[in-house]
Design a protein around this motif. Structure first.
Motif, PDB file in Angstrom:
ATOM      1  N   LEU A   1      -0.940 -19.947  55.892  1.00 29.56           N
ATOM      2  CA  LEU A   1      -0.327 -20.710  56.999  1.00 29.56           C
ATOM      3  C   LEU A   1       0.520 -19.403  57.234  1.00 29.56           C
ATOM      4  O   LEU A   1       0.897 -19.669  58.879  1.00 29.56           O
ATOM      5  CB  LEU A   1       1.219 -21.073  56.397  1.00 29.56           C
TER       6      LEU A   1
ATOM      7  N   THR B   1      -0.241 -15.485  53.552  1.00 31.44           N
ATOM      8  CA  THR B   1      -0.481 -16.257  53.431  1.00 31.44           C
ATOM      9  C   THR B   1      -1.136 -17.255  54.365  1.00 31.44           C
ATOM     10  O   THR B   1      -0.997 -16.975  55.667  1.00 31.44           O
ATOM     11  CB  THR B   1       0.853 -17.814  52.844  1.00 31.44           C
TER      12      THR B   1
ATOM     13  N   GLY C   1       9.128 -17.310  45.461  1.00 33.69           N
ATOM     14  CA  GLY C   1       8.354 -16.392  45.807  1.00 33.69           C
ATOM     15  C   GLY C   1       8.393 -15.933  44.198  1.00 33.69           C
ATOM     16  O   GLY C   1       7.797 -14.438  44.561  1.00 33.69           O
ATOM     17  N   ARG C   2       8.408 -16.101  43.333  1.00 32.29           N
ATOM     18  CA  ARG C   2       7.630 -14.798  42.417  1.00 32.29           C
ATOM     19  C   ARG C   2       5.795 -15.411  42.122  1.00 32.29           C
ATOM     20  O   ARG C   2       5.421 -14.277  41.144  1.00 32.29           O
ATOM     21  CB  ARG C   2       8.335 -15.308  40.879  1.00 32.29           C
ATOM     22  N   ILE C   3       5.446 -16.477  42.839  1.00 34.33           N
ATOM     23  CA  ILE C   3       3.796 -16.607  42.165  1.00 34.33           C
ATOM     24  C   ILE C   3       3.667 -16.138  43.314  1.00 34.33           C
ATOM     25  O   ILE C   3       3.810 -16.482  44.807  1.00 34.33           O
ATOM     26  CB  ILE C   3       3.429 -17.363  42.403  1.00 34.33           C
TER      27      ILE C   3
ATOM     28  N   PHE D   1      -5.822 -25.265  53.831  1.00 31.82           N
ATOM     29  CA  PHE D   1      -5.525 -24.685  53.614  1.00 31.82           C
ATOM     30  C   PHE D   1      -4.905 -23.373  54.529  1.00 31.82           C
ATOM     31  O   PHE D   1      -4.208 -22.578  54.528  1.00 31.82           O
ATOM     32  CB  PHE D   1      -7.819 -23.689  53.985  1.00 31.82           C
ATOM     33  N   ASP D   2      -5.125 -23.410  55.743  1.00 33.50           N
ATOM     34  CA  ASP D   2      -3.865 -23.633  57.078  1.00 33.50           C
ATOM     35  C   ASP D   2      -2.608 -23.441  56.856  1.00 33.50           C
ATOM     36  O   ASP D   2      -1.889 -22.504  57.385  1.00 33.50           O
ATOM     37  CB  ASP D   2      -4.335 -23.509  58.543  1.00 33.50           C
ATOM     38  N   PHE D   3      -1.905 -24.450  55.239  1.00 34.05           N
ATOM     39  CA  PHE D   3      -0.914 -25.123  56.006  1.00 34.05           C
ATOM     40  C   PHE D   3      -0.883 -24.362  54.459  1.00 34.05           C
ATOM     41  O   PHE D   3       1.113 -24.227  53.938  1.00 34.05           O
ATOM     42  CB  PHE D   3      -0.443 -26.101  55.556  1.00 34.05           C
ATOM     43  N   LEU D   4      -1.546 -23.924  53.812  1.00 30.08           N
ATOM     44  CA  LEU D   4      -0.679 -23.056  51.980  1.00 30.08           C
ATOM     45  C   LEU D   4       0.229 -21.695  52.901  1.00 30.08           C
ATOM     46  O   LEU D   4      -0.191 -21.161  53.168  1.00 30.08           O
ATOM     47  CB  LEU D   4      -1.918 -22.434  51.606  1.00 30.08           C
ATOM     48  N   ASP D   5       1.327 -21.187  52.128  1.00 33.67           N
ATOM     49  CA  ASP D   5       1.657 -20.862  51.847  1.00 33.67           C
ATOM     50  C   ASP D   5       2.414 -19.749  50.829  1.00 33.67           C
ATOM     51  O   ASP D   5       3.359 -19.201  51.095  1.00 33.67           O
ATOM     52  CB  ASP D   5       3.181 -21.231  52.410  1.00 33.67           C
ATOM     53  N   ALA D   6       1.174 -20.196  49.931  1.00 41.09           N
ATOM     54  CA  ALA D   6       1.498 -19.656  48.243  1.00 41.09           C
ATOM     55  C   ALA D   6      -0.073 -19.774  48.338  1.00 41.09           C
ATOM     56  O   ALA D   6      -0.850 -20.736  48.286  1.00 41.09           O
ATOM     57  CB  ALA D   6       2.208 -20.387  47.502  1.00 41.09           C
ATOM     58  N   PRO D   7      -0.039 -18.779  47.298  1.00 43.81           N
ATOM     59  CA  PRO D   7      -1.395 -19.688  46.475  1.00 43.81           C
ATOM     60  C   PRO D   7      -1.129 -20.726  45.591  1.00 43.81           C
ATOM     61  O   PRO D   7      -0.152 -20.893  44.771  1.00 43.81           O
ATOM     62  CB  PRO D   7      -1.172 -18.489  44.897  1.00 43.81           C
TER      63      PRO D   7
END
Lengths: 430, 336
Positions: free
Chosen positions: A133, A131, B334-336, B290-296
């Motif tokens: 992050l 990701t 954590g499924r997506i 964007f840099d903080f996104l931890d999932a789609p």
């Protein structure tokens, strides 16, 4: 054709192992049977020997989890051209190289291993799944994203994986582990090493952790790091001038009750090592002074003042970048890390008070040139010729028995800017 | 929770709040007129104008012929002469008939005449599905108009905002398009007395949370709040942002939320493809957030389908609370 060095299977239910430490560096020659690298599994840590002789290349970074039978490096013949790392050959062809390892490489992790994609190596075409992050966190911590295993869907590396990795590497792949003691000042001792201990004293506005780049080179000796008053984990003491500071460092050194020691000091720590060597000549076996204070009046008071005043990473960064020649070394992440302990206003005040008494009006108020002249043990000066904090020409006043190592294109922190070179000098002599 | 009533506030329905806003505007500013099909004696297709014609007369509450293009053209002209018309469509779907006046005239005149005139026009669009009115009377077309520079597009989700945004729209010198969700007309909520405005271009954080940012529009903000309460019971702390304005979009509020939670779920009733959620997602992906996104990024939007007449199918083609729950759980577990 280079020979693969593979992750061996050392116990029955092992699916992967972690490369902990390389004993041989990239491009170095290794002889069959020589210790090559340490691995760690769920159960044990052990040393792996070289199966062949050759020149080692394409090392997997320390801390990386690698599937059994997968290559962790390649051995090249002398003179063989080294290009890109060879793509991972199929399991059968890798077994051809070393029949003794057939069982290692043909045995795959059992089918019922939970989340098999966690250790499945990606094809070389595919980018690592992570990701934004996780990537940003890896960048900020100077990690290669590929070194981290992902637990998200399809093995995606997520923030939590980076956090876990950082927690683990703090205990596993840190070059040298230290434990703390309290005395007059905060002391940290490394857990390994034999022979004469090396006492390390950091510079102004720094702390014991600043020695990290040098520690891998000195790990064969017991390392003892001292935090100066008002720095790191040491108490914030009201000190009036260099003599009082030297006194408490001497008391701390005496409390260590060492029969003998090597001293390594940087900047203000260099001056303190010099003072210590001058008063404890029998127990000090050698002195290494890196960009030391005390050898002339000039010092960049502007930078010291700026660092002392900075209350945020934004104001600290520009001053820190003055400390080095190549300011790209001081990344924003580095500055943030450096700022973290400095958010303590009491600590900043203690350091500023110390700076005021040591460097009034931007002048070094103490002079140790006479002490330098009296040294009888081996001593060396290491200095960067692009030092903007203390002029390297102070070194030219040193007597002829003192070794002089001057580095072009290096600023005030040679052990950070050129750790390999400085490390080699110290490794050879300590 | 912001949506809960403060005890001192009286409650009005969403339709009543809009009517009160129009009543205040008509009484305070003689330039304000209402126009639309059957808004006079009949009281409007959804009874929003109600009996205002009795209070202000047919000179100020005007029935227009069954020609959306004609009515919209008259409204644009009235605005150009200095009046403050509020033009009501019976269904937002009929905006298709008036596109020339909205897109090529109202949105363009100020620019094409070098700022010499403006079009202080307010248009009200009853929108959305859930009434069993089938494919030609149930669409959510805010993204169409949100694509046109020169227009402002808002979507109130509460009675309080329905009133405040309408009064803010009347203060605005340029055309403001208000998409009102038909299912919300009967929803009650606290509404302050008297004159106030709700800022155009400012999203509302309906619930603060740390685990996932749910950016929702119109009725989906209500559904997101319902979902968030369930999620809280499962240990998922959702932040719910009611976008309120589609154009200009409140970039700061959305980005700040994503920087905090690292997960973005967009929920909107309009067709998912090329919709409001696509714009929110792109805005985040193009920014430092964007840099903080931890999932789609996940979008929940309307299906690739005309809205069906069958009530069960009608529900199935737009996001519902269980869809929001599934998406949020997928992101967090954590499924997506």
């Amino acid at each position: 054709m280079p020979i693969e060095v593979i992750m061996p299977k050392v116990d029955m239910d092992m699916a992967s192992g972690k490369v902990m430490t390389w004993h041989v560096a990239e491009g170095e020659a290794v002889t069959k049977g020589e210790p090559l690298f340490d691995i760690e599994t769920d159960k044990a840590a052990m040393e792996v020997e070289a199966s062949e002789s050759g020149i080692l290349h394409h090392l997997t970074p320390e801390g990386t989890e690698v599937l059994i039978g997968a290559p962790v490096a390649w051995l090249y013949a002398d003179g063989e051209e080294v290009g890109e790392p060879p793509s991972r050959p199929s399991v059968s062809s890798s077994a051809d190289g070393d029949p003794s390892r057939v069982s290692d490489v043909t045995e795959k992790p059992s089918e019922d291993t939970a989340a098999p994609e966690r250790v499945e190596p990606l094809s070389s075409e595919e980018k690592t799944r992570a990701t934004p992050l996780a990537r940003a966190m890896a960048r900020a911590n100077g990690l290669e994203i590929d070194a981290i295993s992902g637990t998200g869907p399809q093995g995606r590396i997520q923030a939590e994986d980076v956090r876990c990795f950082l927690d683990q590497s703090a205990t596993i792949s840190a070059p040298v582990a230290f434990k703390s003691e309290t005395g007059a000042l905060s002391i940290t001792r490394s857990k390994g090493g034999t022979g004469t201990p090396v006492v390390l004293i950091h510079g102004f506005a720094s702390d014991a952790t600043s020695w990290a780049p040098l520690e891998t080179h000195l790990r064969h000796r017991p390392l003892i790091r001292i935090d100066l008053p008002g720095h790191g984990k040491s108490p914030k003491l009201k000190l009036n001038g260099f003599a009082e500071l030297a006194k408490i460092v001497r008391r701390t050194f005496d409390e260590l009750s060492l029969d003998e020691a090597h001293l390594v000091g940087h900047s203000l720590g260099g001056a303190l090592c010099l003072a210590l060597a001058d008063t404890r000549p029998r127990s000090i076996k050698s002195v290494t002074l890196i960009s030391p204070a005390g050898l002339g009046p000039d010092v960049n008071g502007e930078v010291l003042g700026g660092i002392g005043r900075a209350t945020r990473a934004e104001s600290l960064g520009p001053w820190l970048r003055q400390m080095v020649k190549d300011d790209t070394l001081i990344t924003d992440a580095y500055v943030r890390l450096a700022m973290a302990p400095r958010t303590d206003a009491n600590m900043r005040a203690a350091q500023q008070a110390l700076a005021d008494s040591l460097f009034p009006d931007g002048v070094q108020a103490f002079d140790l040139r006479a002490a330098l002249g009296r040294l009888e043990m081996p001593a060396r000066l290491i200095w960067g010729k692009a030092d903007k904090i203390i002029p390297w020409r102070h070194a030219l006043g040193a007597p002829g028995n003192i070794a002089l190592h001057l580095f072009e294109g290096v600023g005030h922190i040679p052990h950070f800017e050129a750790p390999e070179e400085v490390g080699k000098i110290l490794k050879a002599s300590l | 929770m912001n949506m809960q009533a403060k005890p001192t506030l009286r409650e009005l329905s969403y339709a009543e709040a809009i009517r009160e806003a129009m009543d205040i505007a008509l009484s305070q500013d003689e330039r304000v007129i209402l126009m639309g099909e059957d808004i006079g004696v009949y009281g409007g297709a959804f009874q929003v104008t109600g009996d205002l014609v009795e209070k202000y007369g047919t000179d100020r509450v005007m029935d227009t012929p069954i020609s959306e293009l004609g009515g919209a053209g008259i409204a644009v002209g009235a605005a150009l002469t200095g009046l403050r018309p509020i033009f009501e469509f019976q269904f937002s779907d009929f905006a298709a008939l008036a596109m020339e006046q909205i897109v090529n005239q109202a949105a363009k005149v100020r620019y094409m005449l070098g700022g010499a005139v403006s079009v202080p026009l307010v248009m009200r669009f009853p929108a959305g599905s859930g009434t069993g009115a089938a494919a030609q009377h149930s669409q959510s077309l805010e993204a169409w108009l949100g694509h046109v520079p020169g227009l402002k597009v808002v979507q109130p989700s509460t009675p309080e905002d329905a009133k405040g945004l309408l009064l803010a729209a009347l203060e605005d010198p340029d055309p403001v398009m208000i998409f009102e969700h038909k299912i919300l007309y009967k929803m009650k909520g606290p509404v302050p007395e008297g004159y106030y405005t709700t800022p155009i271009g400012k999203a509302a954080i309906r619930r603060t949370g740390k685990d996932v940012s749910i950016i929702a529009t119109s009725i989906m903000a209500q559904k997101a709040m319902t979902a968030a309460e369930t999620l809280a019971g499962e240990g998922i702390d959702a932040e719910v942002i009611d976008l309120r304005t589609v154009r200009p979009m409140d970039r700061e509020t959305v980005l700040a939320s994503v920087r905090k939670t690292g997960r973005l779920l967009c929920v909107y009733e309009g067709v998912k493809t090329l919709g409001v959620g696509a714009e929110i997602s792109a805005m985040v992906a193009e920014s430092d957030a964007f840099d903080f996104l931890d999932a789609p990024i996940i979008r929940l939007g309307g299906a690739e389908s005309p809205i069906p007449y069958n009530p069960e199918l009608e529900k199935a083609v737009v996001p519902q609370v269980p869809d929001i729950l599934d998406a949020a759980r997928g992101l967090l577990k954590g499924r997506i």
